[in-house]
Enzyme design. Sequence first.
Site, short mmCIF file in Angstrom:
data_model
loop_
_atom_site.label_atom_id
_atom_site.label_comp_id
_atom_site.label_asym_id
_atom_site.label_seq_id
_atom_site.Cartn_x
_atom_site.Cartn_y
_atom_site.Cartn_z
N GLU A 16 1.01 -1.73 0.05
CA GLU A 16 -0.14 -0.06 0.12
C GLU A 16 0.72 1.48 0.06
OE1 GLU A 16 -3.30 0.57 2.71
OE2 GLU A 16 -2.58 1.95 3.58
N HIS A 76 -8.31 2.57 -3.40
CA HIS A 76 -8.65 3.12 -1.74
C HIS A 76 -10.38 3.83 -2.41
CE1 HIS A 76 -5.35 2.13 0.68
NE2 HIS A 76 -5.69 1.38 -0.09
N GLY A 107 -14.50 5.64 5.61
CA GLY A 107 -13.87 7.45 5.00
C GLY A 107 -13.40 7.05 6.66
N ALA A 123 -20.17 1.96 4.07
CA ALA A 123 -19.45 0.89 3.34
C ALA A 123 -19.91 -0.27 2.63
CB ALA A 123 -17.95 0.67 4.25
N LYS A 271 8.50 3.71 2.32
CA LYS A 271 9.43 3.79 2.81
C LYS A 271 10.33 1.99 2.52
CE LYS A 271 8.97 6.57 6.33
NZ LYS A 271 9.20 7.29 7.31
#
Length: 289
Positions: A16, A76, A107, A123, A271
């Site tokens: 992700e 998403h 969300g 959702a 990262k």
Amino acid sequence: MKVTDIMKKRMSFSFEVFPPKAEQSMEPLLDTLEHLYAYKPDFISCTYGAGGTNVGRNMEICKAIKESGKTIPVTHYTCIGNKKEKIREELETYLKMGVNHILALRGDFPKGWQETRGDFDHANELVEYIRTNFPEFCIAVAGNPEKHIQAGSLKEDIAHLRLKQDAGGDYIMTQLCYDVKNYQCWVEQIRKAGVTLPIDAGIMPVLSKDPTIRMTVSNGCSIPKELAEIIGKYGDSPEDFKKAGKEYTVKLIYDYINMGIDGLHIYTLNKWQDVADIIKNAGIRSIKE
Ligand code: FAD
């Protein structure tokens, strides 16, 4: 090929990422993506700012992943502030770009909000809308192994997860969970409640103290003793913390794989170097360096 087809054959492996802010350059994330492709992920998902903030950047990233031809992009998408007309337009844009995988979410409420201020409150309603109007999408839904923080009880939360399955969800992507026993217990409970969807386990790498505490606490998740010890012992030494945190993350990945999950999804926090170390030490994907 759909993500769920991969999960029928073997454990999927994915990442992700989150898009840069509107005023920031895209280059660092595009470079990160190049490094992540080397690990041959089955898909890379990109977060969506609740309220549609930064949606342009989310689309740029999904498009770049699609155009790379290296993996499947999963966007998403949230109910927050989104009316049906806008949802229709944006979903059509994703499909035109060749993005046909979506994680359908309510969300998180922006500060001061207590409702979605859109056409859908939860959702499951968004899932139903997508399934009915855009059957091309493979739809993921969120699962919370330690209960969603706003849910009255775990039982209620699982009943709501079942609604997302019944509305047409195809697989579950889970919130961070450092307590594998709690995770296992949740899997047993959702299966008893008739939730049969494949489960993609979300792994949040432990890289620095404050974000680790902030993310667990804000989601109402547990900090197991072993992780608490790392925080206590290395909290004032970022380098040592990161080293111990990466080792902890590798062990966590083993524990999840040994449990028998359908997918392993690493929240990269953009990262790639730290994630590369974790993947290498976990021995899950090898690349020529
Ligand atoms: P829901 O399923 O609607 O659940 C929210 C709460 O309402 C729960 O307490 C639930 O029990 C309850 N509930 C559900 N349905 C009903 C119903 N029909 N009636 C009454 N109560 C109900 N957020 C973002 O803003 N952007 C992102 O990109 C993003 N990515 C994420 C990725 C993953 C893998 C996960 C796990 C979460 C992500 N989130 C993201 C966070 C997510 O939006 C929040 O956890 C949010 O608070 C709940 O979303 P949900 O889809 O689970 O909502």
